[in-house]
Design an enzyme around this catalytic site. Structure first.
Site, PDB file in Angstrom:
ATOM      1  N   SER A 124      27.000 -15.279 -16.725  1.00 16.30           N
ATOM      2  CA  SER A 124      27.054 -13.990 -17.067  1.00 16.30           C
ATOM      3  C   SER A 124      26.373 -13.096 -16.309  1.00 16.30           C
ATOM      4  O   SER A 124      25.099 -13.256 -16.091  1.00 16.30           O
ATOM      5  CB  SER A 124      27.028 -13.887 -18.556  1.00 16.30           C
ATOM      6  OG  SER A 124      27.096 -12.579 -18.720  1.00 16.30           O
ATOM      7  N   GLU A 126      24.816 -10.776 -17.688  1.00 17.83           N
ATOM      8  CA  GLU A 126      23.969 -10.338 -18.819  1.00 17.83           C
ATOM      9  C   GLU A 126      22.708 -11.222 -18.515  1.00 17.83           C
ATOM     10  O   GLU A 126      21.506 -10.737 -18.686  1.00 17.83           O
ATOM     11  CB  GLU A 126      24.264 -10.641 -20.123  1.00 17.83           C
ATOM     12  CG  GLU A 126      25.364  -9.626 -20.533  1.00 17.83           C
ATOM     13  CD  GLU A 126      24.942  -8.336 -20.826  1.00 17.83           C
ATOM     14  OE1 GLU A 126      23.649  -8.245 -21.363  1.00 17.83           O
ATOM     15  OE2 GLU A 126      25.607  -7.257 -21.044  1.00 17.83           O
ATOM     16  N   TYR A 148      21.609 -13.407 -26.140  1.00 24.89           N
ATOM     17  CA  TYR A 148      22.694 -14.079 -25.286  1.00 24.89           C
ATOM     18  C   TYR A 148      22.352 -14.310 -23.882  1.00 24.89           C
ATOM     19  O   TYR A 148      22.758 -15.179 -23.392  1.00 24.89           O
ATOM     20  CB  TYR A 148      23.883 -13.008 -25.634  1.00 24.89           C
ATOM     21  CG  TYR A 148      24.835 -13.382 -24.499  1.00 24.89           C
ATOM     22  CD1 TYR A 148      26.047 -14.425 -24.961  1.00 24.89           C
ATOM     23  CD2 TYR A 148      25.282 -12.581 -23.446  1.00 24.89           C
ATOM     24  CE1 TYR A 148      27.119 -14.624 -24.176  1.00 24.89           C
ATOM     25  CE2 TYR A 148      26.613 -12.793 -22.528  1.00 24.89           C
ATOM     26  CZ  TYR A 148      27.453 -13.964 -23.069  1.00 24.89           C
ATOM     27  OH  TYR A 148      28.365 -13.969 -22.203  1.00 24.89           O
TER      28      TYR A 148
END
Length: 320
Positions: A124, A126, A148
């Protein structure tokens, strides 16, 4: 004999689009589902009779081993995770178990059952968090800003570690934000487009959001799952950033979405601090030149088409 693929997270947005793609390519497709998610099949209900749904859980390596032994896939796509960033602060341990250690359990099951299985890990954007450079590519350092993001960094590096330690064909796609009408309502794009539809229908008058200045690189999920599949068709495993290379703010998202319904977002959007993240990721924009060069991949739907598509789908759904 048809090639077999196993998808974890098949009931999610990406899983449903990937299942459609693999079926169109002639695969036999199985989806790993937890017992608690077996009723949440709305995204795959139209193809359910062409799928094999098998019971298993990323928390339980034995269940994964049994599924691999029974179904014998040639490819495994690990899309399952606790995937909502906001929830990772209230459920950090669960996020770590599923989104980080779950990857290890799948990789280890592959190592035990059949090291020839090709593996895809859903990494990801992120992971970049407080970005070290703009745009972000495969060489950019990670600086995650949420539980996360931290869990995804672990999942990414354990994939690299198993690839190098056990010679597994294990690739990671570092996917930037990708959306569709199948996106969950808790994600900001769908929250906005669904909110627009409700306001247009007279069901609501306002939409409460957090940071309107956060910027993201948003693409179309159906375009992005094709990149996953192409990665596993190559002879050599590797990691690839998948992104549009264009960035847009949440404010622009609101402007486009409300505009698609003939509305002025400034009359309806309310800033609510309850939706401000403890540590914000301010600017994500990906450099997918490696994927374009090596995989021949490119996105087909741009940001404006995507948001207008999602608004239209939500408005049509409300009519029903």
């Amino acid at each position: 004999m048809a090639k077999r693929a196993l998808i974890t997270g098949i009931t999610g947005q990406d899983g449903s689009y990937l299942a459609e793609l693999l079926l169109s390519e002639g695969y036999e497709v199985a989806g790993l589902v937890r017992r608690t998610s077996t009723d949440n099949i709305s995204r795959i209900s139209h193809i359910q009779d062409r799928l094999t749904l098998v019971s298993g859980d990323l928390m339980d390596e034995v269940s994964i081993i049994n599924v691999l032994r029974d179904f014998r896939p040639a490819e495994v796509y690990n899309l399952a995770a606790q995937s909502f960033v906001q929830a990772s602060w209230t459920q950090p341990v669960l996020t770590g178990e599923a989104t980080a250690l779950g990857v290890t359990r799948v990789l280890d099951a592959i190592r035990i059952v059949d090291p020839e299985i090709r593996f895809y890990q859903a990494s990801s954007s992120e992971m970049f968090g407080r970005v070290r450079s703009v745009p972000q590519n495969e060489e950019t350092d990670f600086y995650p800003r949420s539980p996360y993001g931290v869990a995804k960094v672990y999942g990414h590096w354990i994939t690299v570690n198993y690839r190098e330690s056990y010679n597994l064909h294990a690739s990671s796609g570092i996917l930037f934000n990708h959306e569709s009408p199948r996106r969950g309502l808790q994600f900001v794009t769908r929250k906005v487009t669904h909110g627009v539809a409700r306001i247009k229908a007279g069901l609501d008058s306002e939409l409460r959001l957090g940071n309107l200045e956060a910027q993201r690189d948003w693409g179309y999920a159906a375009d992005y799952v094709r990149a996953m599949w192409i990665m596993l068709q190559r002879d050599t495993p590797d990691d690839y950033v998948i992104a549009t290379g264009q960035t847009h703010s949440v404010r622009e998202l609101c402007e486009v979405a409300f505009g698609a319904a003939g509305l002025d977002y400034e009359k309806h959007v309310v800033i609510d601090r309850a939706f401000i993240r403890p540590a914000e990721v301010d600017l994500l924009v990906g450099d997918a030149s490696k994927a374009q060069r090596v995989l021949g991949w490119k996105c087909g739907v741009d940001f404006y088409e995507l948001i207008e598509m999602m608004v239209a789908a939500d408005m049509e759904a409300l009519k029903g």
